[in-house]
Design a protein around this motif. Sequence first.
Motif, PDB file in Angstrom:
ATOM      1  N   ALA A   1     -11.973   4.670  -0.838  1.00 35.53           N
ATOM      2  CA  ALA A   1     -11.625   3.285  -0.530  1.00 35.53           C
ATOM      3  C   ALA A   1     -10.972   3.165   0.844  1.00 35.53           C
ATOM      4  O   ALA A   1     -11.314   2.279   1.630  1.00 35.53           O
ATOM      5  N   LEU A   2     -10.035   4.070   1.151  1.00 38.80           N
ATOM      6  CA  LEU A   2      -9.270   3.952   2.390  1.00 38.80           C
ATOM      7  C   LEU A   2     -10.029   4.429   3.614  1.00 38.80           C
ATOM      8  O   LEU A   2      -9.855   3.883   4.718  1.00 38.80           O
ATOM      9  N   PHE A   3     -10.855   5.454   3.462  1.00 39.27           N
ATOM     10  CA  PHE A   3     -11.494   6.075   4.622  1.00 39.27           C
ATOM     11  C   PHE A   3     -12.941   5.650   4.848  1.00 39.27           C
ATOM     12  O   PHE A   3     -13.486   5.892   5.918  1.00 39.27           O
ATOM     13  N   LEU A   4     -13.572   5.020   3.866  1.00 32.65           N
ATOM     14  CA  LEU A   4     -14.976   4.658   4.026  1.00 32.65           C
ATOM     15  C   LEU A   4     -15.199   3.159   3.847  1.00 32.65           C
ATOM     16  O   LEU A   4     -15.574   2.455   4.794  1.00 32.65           O
TER      17      LEU A   4
ATOM     18  N   LEU B   1      -2.211   3.496  19.171  1.00 36.32           N
ATOM     19  CA  LEU B   1      -0.953   4.198  18.883  1.00 36.32           C
ATOM     20  C   LEU B   1      -0.394   3.822  17.513  1.00 36.32           C
ATOM     21  O   LEU B   1       0.513   4.493  17.022  1.00 36.32           O
ATOM     22  N   GLY B   2      -0.933   2.763  16.910  1.00 35.23           N
ATOM     23  CA  GLY B   2      -0.426   2.321  15.618  1.00 35.23           C
ATOM     24  C   GLY B   2      -0.491   3.372  14.528  1.00 35.23           C
ATOM     25  O   GLY B   2       0.491   3.584  13.797  1.00 35.23           O
ATOM     26  N   PRO B   3      -1.643   4.056  14.367  1.00 35.53           N
ATOM     27  CA  PRO B   3      -1.699   5.092  13.320  1.00 35.53           C
ATOM     28  C   PRO B   3      -0.677   6.200  13.501  1.00 35.53           C
ATOM     29  O   PRO B   3      -0.207   6.777  12.519  1.00 35.53           O
ATOM     30  N   ILE B   4      -0.325   6.496  14.750  1.00 38.88           N
ATOM     31  CA  ILE B   4       0.689   7.528  14.983  1.00 38.88           C
ATOM     32  C   ILE B   4       2.034   7.074  14.414  1.00 38.88           C
ATOM     33  O   ILE B   4       2.763   7.857  13.799  1.00 38.88           O
ATOM     34  N   THR B   5       2.347   5.802  14.606  1.00 41.53           N
ATOM     35  CA  THR B   5       3.617   5.302  14.077  1.00 41.53           C
ATOM     36  C   THR B   5       3.630   5.296  12.557  1.00 41.53           C
ATOM     37  O   THR B   5       4.692   5.492  11.950  1.00 41.53           O
ATOM     38  N   ASP B   6       2.468   5.084  11.928  1.00 38.22           N
ATOM     39  CA  ASP B   6       2.424   5.158  10.467  1.00 38.22           C
ATOM     40  C   ASP B   6       2.837   6.548   9.987  1.00 38.22           C
ATOM     41  O   ASP B   6       3.613   6.689   9.031  1.00 38.22           O
ATOM     42  N   ALA B   7       2.294   7.577  10.653  1.00 37.45           N
ATOM     43  CA  ALA B   7       2.647   8.947  10.277  1.00 37.45           C
ATOM     44  C   ALA B   7       4.118   9.231  10.550  1.00 37.45           C
ATOM     45  O   ALA B   7       4.803   9.889   9.755  1.00 37.45           O
TER      46      ALA B   7
ATOM     47  N   LEU C   1       0.816  -1.216   0.000  1.00 37.18           N
ATOM     48  CA  LEU C   1       0.000   0.000   0.000  1.00 37.18           C
ATOM     49  C   LEU C   1       0.849   1.265   0.000  1.00 37.18           C
ATOM     50  O   LEU C   1       0.542   2.222  -0.728  1.00 37.18           O
ATOM     51  N   TYR C   2       1.907   1.300   0.798  1.00 38.48           N
ATOM     52  CA  TYR C   2       2.708   2.522   0.872  1.00 38.48           C
ATOM     53  C   TYR C   2       3.352   2.838  -0.475  1.00 38.48           C
ATOM     54  O   TYR C   2       3.260   3.967  -0.972  1.00 38.48           O
ATOM     55  N   ASN C   3       4.008   1.848  -1.075  1.00 38.80           N
ATOM     56  CA  ASN C   3       4.609   2.080  -2.389  1.00 38.80           C
ATOM     57  C   ASN C   3       3.547   2.388  -3.435  1.00 38.80           C
ATOM     58  O   ASN C   3       3.772   3.190  -4.353  1.00 38.80           O
ATOM     59  N   TYR C   4       2.410   1.737  -3.335  1.00 42.05           N
ATOM     60  CA  TYR C   4       1.320   1.955  -4.294  1.00 42.05           C
ATOM     61  C   TYR C   4       0.827   3.398  -4.226  1.00 42.05           C
ATOM     62  O   TYR C   4       0.623   4.049  -5.260  1.00 42.05           O
ATOM     63  N   VAL C   5       0.669   3.920  -3.030  1.00 45.40           N
ATOM     64  CA  VAL C   5       0.157   5.281  -2.856  1.00 45.40           C
ATOM     65  C   VAL C   5       1.175   6.309  -3.324  1.00 45.40           C
ATOM     66  O   VAL C   5       0.836   7.287  -4.010  1.00 45.40           O
TER      67      VAL C   5
ATOM     68  N   THR D   1      -4.365   8.090   9.426  1.00 44.15           N
ATOM     69  CA  THR D   1      -5.798   8.387   9.534  1.00 44.15           C
ATOM     70  C   THR D   1      -6.628   7.138   9.271  1.00 44.15           C
ATOM     71  O   THR D   1      -7.615   6.864   9.970  1.00 44.15           O
ATOM     72  N   LYS D   2      -6.232   6.388   8.256  1.00 42.11           N
ATOM     73  CA  LYS D   2      -6.933   5.134   7.969  1.00 42.11           C
ATOM     74  C   LYS D   2      -6.858   4.182   9.158  1.00 42.11           C
ATOM     75  O   LYS D   2      -7.832   3.484   9.488  1.00 42.11           O
ATOM     76  N   GLY D   3      -5.714   4.158   9.829  1.00 40.52           N
ATOM     77  CA  GLY D   3      -5.561   3.278  10.986  1.00 40.52           C
ATOM     78  C   GLY D   3      -6.515   3.624  12.114  1.00 40.52           C
ATOM     79  O   GLY D   3      -7.098   2.742  12.746  1.00 40.52           O
ATOM     80  N   PHE D   4      -6.698   4.922  12.389  1.00 41.50           N
ATOM     81  CA  PHE D   4      -7.638   5.336  13.431  1.00 41.50           C
ATOM     82  C   PHE D   4      -9.061   4.898  13.096  1.00 41.50           C
ATOM     83  O   PHE D   4      -9.803   4.416  13.958  1.00 41.50           O
TER      84      PHE D   4
END
Length: 724
Positions: free
Chosen positions: A155-158, A545-551, A83-87, A104-107
């Motif tokens: 797709a990612l947020f809904l 705390l996972g989404p914070i680490t993504d950022a 996903l990261y490389n794709y985005v 944000t998606k993680g939250f």
Amino acid sequence: MFHRSSSASNSDDGHASDGGGPLSLTTQDPTTSQNQENEEKPQPHPTGHESLLRFLLLPNQVLIVLTLEFLNSFRSFGLRFVLYNYVTNEFGISDVKAGALLGTKGFIDILFGTIGSIMVDMIGVRRISIIAMSVAIIGRTLLAFGRSTTSLYLALFLFSPCGDALLSVGLYRVALKKLTTPLTRPLAFAMSYAVSNLAGALADVCVDKMRSSLKDVQIDDENGGYLSGVFTPIRQFIVVTWVIVLVTFGIAYCFLEDWTVIDPNDLDDDEKRKQSTTTRHQTSSVENETDDDDHDATTTSIILPADALPASPMIRPHLLQRWFPTHYDSVQAIEDEHHQLEVSNDDNNFSTSTMIRRRSFPKYQMYRTRYNHDTQANSPNEENSSTSRCSGLIKVINQVIAILKLRNTWRVLIFGFLSFTIVLDWTASEIVLPPFLERRFGEKIPIYTIQSINLFGCLILPPFVGALTTGREDFQIVMPGLWLMAISPIFVALSPNVGGACIWQIVMTIGEVLWSPRIISWTASLAPTGMEGLFFAITSARAILGPITDAVMGTMNDKYNTNCPECRDQYGHFCDVVVNNNDNANNAVQCVSAQEECNLFLDNQQQQSCPQTCLECPTWVPTDPSTFWYLLMIAGIAAPLSVWLFLPFLRGAHVRDDRCYGLFRVNKARIFGICGAPDDADQESNINIRRRQGRQVYGHLDSNSSSSNSTSSVMANGVDIELT
């Protein structure tokens, strides 16, 4: 570590709680006490072949659930890895923005995952699976065929949170628990763990195979529909996961059912408690009026619902006897000897205590699982249905409050937050490692095959580690694993190349298989019977705390692993092909990619080759990647140090009066606990304290009791009570 069985706990004077009151202890008739003592004698552990035979005799719904688990893990792991490389490559999103996007998606995923963990206990696995799959199909369609950032955000947020997140709450593991018995459950969950890791490893290998062997596919559509455009190998892989979602939906819709399996000779602890209570009541009312056979039939009818049916095994018994003749006959002989002892007892009045310790061949029965939704649907009127829904919500709230009062809950929560920095290695493996290898060493590097080292290791090593460490205290294994995983990034820091990345994955995997499966087992052993799902949801609070680490990882990529968009096209390909530009007056050469011309010209007299990596890009600003891996190692070391500081509390061997759960004890065992040494400090004082408190503490808390004073007094002692 101090453990208590989820069955009725015994105090020092031999009295057992009957669960009838908040914290009441009752005396029993000597004959009943003797019978209960015989019933509670532990059975010998089944051999490996016997466990396998018992597992293969489970209904074929187990195979369906494991198949769905494999497909679900494949599409989930596959998307997470690319996903990261794709985005960043296909949508032109910067590293910082991509990290914020995934955070944000993680939250949102956590929010919907929490809702799903509650809904699965209310409306069932099948309904949740079909609903989630229906929504996930829409989200994966937008992700695979959409070209705009609007479709990406939808797709990612809904659709992904409403679909994929509901499937990521251990949905199929809930079904697997209901389809297994205590003797078959360890092997069944080991199979689930292996199937999940196998799916992830195959997803990694599949991605790299497609990257190396497939080329971009250009589809021209005059109407400009979803199928038009360039399909890179990464986008083609996401299309494969879209097909997987469709197949999973079809299997779930056609074959997945809500069944519960029970074996009268292999009951869960709560079923044993119900059986014991009901048997005592019936024995007192019909004493000396029935023989043993009638009593066994009555007990079985108490356990099994009226609609229970014999379970059709996934492998027929005659096939098992043909495949495993020796082991099948040995298990069957145990059952025959069991019946022979029963006959001898009727004729010669032999003792039955030795007979109770034997296991008979499984006689699995299965019945439709009942949920709160079914009870409400059968409510006679809307008012009663509304009342049931309100009472159900109140019950959930009360259960949450009760779980938060348990010390076991806080042991798991504290460990989760203390070990948070160690799981940064997993995040770095998914978000930092792929762009690190691709940007510095080119598109031909088998990025995801290197990443699959971890998953293949988690597939192969846990059974051997479990066999070698059986019988050892949990944190004797957990602490060395944490230390090993914490220092593993140093290999990439010292050697920031492909070899260093491979060694990091190997060392990290060895550390992970030491501590992660052990902590899963430790957490499960602390969960209160009947509320495991809610307990797991609450104790997974670390995930917030996972989404914070993504950022944070996105920011780290931008700082220490920068991209080179000037030397790459809009699909992420490097402009590595030289084309002579005769129209250029300076006789410069132009660099192009596999898809388009790049705005990159090279002086024919200074540079003859176009960049195949960011290191060769003339406009790229060099950075030092080792700094990031050193920071990752330092953050990881904080985890075992923090766990060591709270180790006496986590082990549960101390009470609050013992120097605050033993946290302020200073002795040799406390110091060497940093490496996992057992805590043997002044155990006698702990036993004496527990004896003084045990008369009140080791009872059962009645979930229907309104007495909160006794609950508060028990919680003040800092010792768990059991919820029934």
